[in-house]
Design a protein around this motif. Structure first.
Motif, mmCIF file in Angstrom:
data_model
loop_
_atom_site.group_PDB
_atom_site.id
_atom_site.type_symbol
_atom_site.label_atom_id
_atom_site.label_comp_id
_atom_site.label_asym_id
_atom_site.label_seq_id
_atom_site.Cartn_x
_atom_site.Cartn_y
_atom_site.Cartn_z
ATOM 1 N N HIS A 25 0.794 -1.343 -0.039
ATOM 2 C CA HIS A 25 0.011 -0.113 0.046
ATOM 3 C C HIS A 25 0.824 1.269 0.107
ATOM 4 O O HIS A 25 0.883 2.038 1.054
ATOM 5 C CB HIS A 25 -0.822 0.020 1.282
ATOM 6 N N HIS B 130 1.950 5.073 -1.079
ATOM 7 C CA HIS B 130 1.398 6.321 -1.412
ATOM 8 C C HIS B 130 1.392 6.436 -2.780
ATOM 9 O O HIS B 130 2.397 6.055 -3.557
ATOM 10 C CB HIS B 130 2.080 7.635 -0.936
ATOM 11 N N TRP C 212 -3.339 5.103 -1.763
ATOM 12 C CA TRP C 212 -4.038 6.396 -1.182
ATOM 13 C C TRP C 212 -3.466 7.684 -1.501
ATOM 14 O O TRP C 212 -2.417 7.605 -1.676
ATOM 15 C CB TRP C 212 -4.252 5.992 0.479
ATOM 16 N N THR C 213 -3.803 8.582 -1.339
ATOM 17 C CA THR C 213 -5.043 9.322 -1.267
ATOM 18 C C THR C 213 -5.125 9.970 -2.631
ATOM 19 O O THR C 213 -4.319 11.124 -3.028
ATOM 20 C CB THR C 213 -5.317 10.457 -0.386
ATOM 21 N N ILE D 39 -7.856 4.582 -2.321
ATOM 22 C CA ILE D 39 -8.852 5.543 -1.461
ATOM 23 C C ILE D 39 -8.628 7.049 -1.779
ATOM 24 O O ILE D 39 -7.639 7.307 -2.444
ATOM 25 C CB ILE D 39 -8.077 5.489 -0.020
ATOM 26 N N THR D 40 -9.770 7.682 -1.758
ATOM 27 C CA THR D 40 -9.982 9.069 -2.147
ATOM 28 C C THR D 40 -10.666 9.998 -1.110
ATOM 29 O O THR D 40 -11.371 9.353 -0.528
ATOM 30 C CB THR D 40 -10.527 8.957 -3.677
ATOM 31 N N ALA E 277 -12.038 8.515 2.237
ATOM 32 C CA ALA E 277 -10.925 8.328 3.422
ATOM 33 C C ALA E 277 -11.732 8.221 4.710
ATOM 34 O O ALA E 277 -11.216 7.670 5.663
ATOM 35 C CB ALA E 277 -10.256 9.450 3.210
ATOM 36 N N ALA F 221 -12.284 4.419 5.445
ATOM 37 C CA ALA F 221 -11.002 3.811 5.663
ATOM 38 C C ALA F 221 -10.852 4.193 7.209
ATOM 39 O O ALA F 221 -10.420 3.280 7.963
ATOM 40 C CB ALA F 221 -10.025 4.343 4.740
#
Length: 135
Positions: A45, A47, A69-70, A89-90, A118, A121
């Motif tokens: 995971h 960035h 993410w993000t 993930i946003t 987010a 999450a």
């Protein structure tokens, strides 16, 4: 989980729990996949700024899911899905509507896509899996 050593401890105590390594710094990038596999992780995971097509191919070859993410820019999300990123993930789920493996034919055979908020999450991490409130 950000701490790879802690992931190893968890793996030592329970061989069945799915593990993913959250990466927030770009150091030692050349060994991320090998280190994640060594710790017993099923997913990486990083960035999204650290993901390129080569990393996605390396994860796929090693049997690791690649999640990120993000991501708040639709074009970047589409690029990531095309490379094989499975979870994005946003903070802007509305902007991500309609992005799916079908929009990335090369990736469609081996991935599924999930776009989440987010806040969801955060609730999941805190153990509060109740339905999302209407923001």
């Amino acid at each position: 989980m950000f701490d790879l050593e802690l992931l190893r401890v968890v793996r030592g105590r329970d061989a069945t729990v799915p593990l993913g390594w959250l990466i927030e710094r770009a150091d030692e990038r050349t060994s991320w996949v090998a280190r994640a596999r060594d710790a017993g992780c099923q997913a990486l995971h990083p960035h999204h700024a650290f993901i390129d097509e080569a990393l996605a191919q390396e994860c796929r070859a090693a049997g690791l899911e690649l999640n990120t993410w993000t991501v708040n820019q639709r074009a970047r999300a589409e690029q990531l899905v095309a490379w094989g990123v499975r979870v994005i993930i946003t903070d802007d789920p509305a902007a991500m509507q309609g992005i799916a493996p079908s929009s990335a034919p090369a990736a469609a055979s081996h991935l599924s896509s999930c776009v989440t908020d987010a806040h969801d999450a955060t609730r999941a991490v805190e153990g509060n899996l109740s339905p999302a409130p209407a923001w």
